[in-house]
Design an enzyme around this catalytic site. Sequence first.
Site, mmCIF file in Angstrom:
data_model
loop_
_atom_site.group_PDB
_atom_site.id
_atom_site.type_symbol
_atom_site.label_atom_id
_atom_site.label_comp_id
_atom_site.label_asym_id
_atom_site.label_seq_id
_atom_site.Cartn_x
_atom_site.Cartn_y
_atom_site.Cartn_z
ATOM 1 N N SER A 167 1.624 -7.410 -1.045
ATOM 2 C CA SER A 167 1.903 -8.550 -0.019
ATOM 3 C C SER A 167 1.137 -9.822 -0.002
ATOM 4 O O SER A 167 1.923 -10.701 0.199
ATOM 5 C CB SER A 167 2.176 -8.003 1.440
ATOM 6 O OG SER A 167 0.987 -7.749 1.847
ATOM 7 N N THR A 171 0.661 -1.305 0.118
ATOM 8 C CA THR A 171 -0.250 0.151 0.076
ATOM 9 C C THR A 171 0.860 1.152 0.012
ATOM 10 O O THR A 171 0.332 2.204 -0.599
ATOM 11 C CB THR A 171 -0.933 -0.030 1.127
ATOM 12 O OG1 THR A 171 -1.805 -1.193 1.072
ATOM 13 C CG2 THR A 171 -1.702 1.238 1.296
ATOM 14 N N THR A 220 1.369 -4.544 4.299
ATOM 15 C CA THR A 220 0.998 -4.895 5.593
ATOM 16 C C THR A 220 0.380 -6.121 5.836
ATOM 17 O O THR A 220 0.308 -6.889 6.745
ATOM 18 C CB THR A 220 0.170 -3.711 6.581
ATOM 19 O OG1 THR A 220 -1.122 -3.527 5.672
ATOM 20 C CG2 THR A 220 0.907 -2.498 6.439
ATOM 21 N N ASP A 221 -0.217 -6.503 4.847
ATOM 22 C CA ASP A 221 -1.089 -8.199 5.002
ATOM 23 C C ASP A 221 -0.385 -9.019 5.532
ATOM 24 O O ASP A 221 -0.643 -9.782 6.198
ATOM 25 C CB ASP A 221 -1.856 -8.318 3.692
ATOM 26 C CG ASP A 221 -2.961 -7.396 3.615
ATOM 27 O OD1 ASP A 221 -3.349 -6.744 4.404
ATOM 28 O OD2 ASP A 221 -3.709 -7.782 2.395
#
Length: 324
Positions: free
Chosen positions: A54, A12, A86-87
């Site tokens: 990710s 992101t 961030t996932d």
Amino acid sequence: MTHISVIAMGGTIAMVPGSSGGVVPALTAADLLAAVPGLADVTITAQTLRSLPSPSLGFADLVALSQAVRAEIDAGAEGVVVTHGTDTIEETAIFLDLTVDSDTPVVVTGAMRHPASAGADGPANLYAAVRVAASEAARGLGALVVMSDEVHGARFVRKGHTSSTAAFVSPGFGPLGLVVEGEPRLRGTPRIPLHLPATDRVTELRVGLVTVALGDDGELLRRGGDAFDGIVLAGLGAGHVPATMVPTVADLAAKIPVVLASRTGSGPVLRQTYGYPGSERDLLDRGLLHAGFLDPAKARVLLLLLLADNADRDRITASFDYYR
């Protein structure tokens, strides 16, 4: 001047609006740094290793990242920052924690809001990550995740919210420190003394993560168990499964490593409190391995790296014991 290397993986933090709607990765490491003021006192080199969301990263990408981080350290970098989606940031962080054998700070960061959104957090997170990577106090702490001016240890951190800029937490432990007025304020928590190689063999193995639910009869494990070289079982509560699952779980544990974790998100698996069929005592007695306080996703990364390094049962057990 401190030399910091920034390696971009996408996520992101690097996304811009796409032609078909929604945002997609597009910005390079240099683009990201251009949006961050206040770094003139640091020498920074930048490279874009991947440009992916990710969820699309795999272990081959993490092997390449680990190699790139080690190459930057060998070339003289005094700290390395990885920008990342961030996932799966917590899995990448523990992978780097286990495979980069150096006291040099390795800091992973990202963003919850893309650059075109109001209040985008990427520049502030990247600024804070560079400051932490340049800090002498961050040496020897292992891989770190810096988000929202908080510094988290790789073995503790997890994403706890889908969209909040304060999504990252370290349940039961808390952050290792804060970034205040650009200054990292850290408390020492030395890294786990465990180092494993990052080799392409991790791409040849399959470690499953199976979450146990109410009324589960183990049919998923019965149908899919033979496809795995190892399994992490995200058990109920303190490490429990329904009694109907026990024969299937025990049969698998006799064939391949099965690590018992908890799906709760905080706290370690217990060892000797409950004694009913499917309790933690019963499962450990049947050959399951104890994940300690590692959450299921991190336990999976550790088990995969151990299997790729041909670790036997005793070595696997000893490695997880570091996380008691």
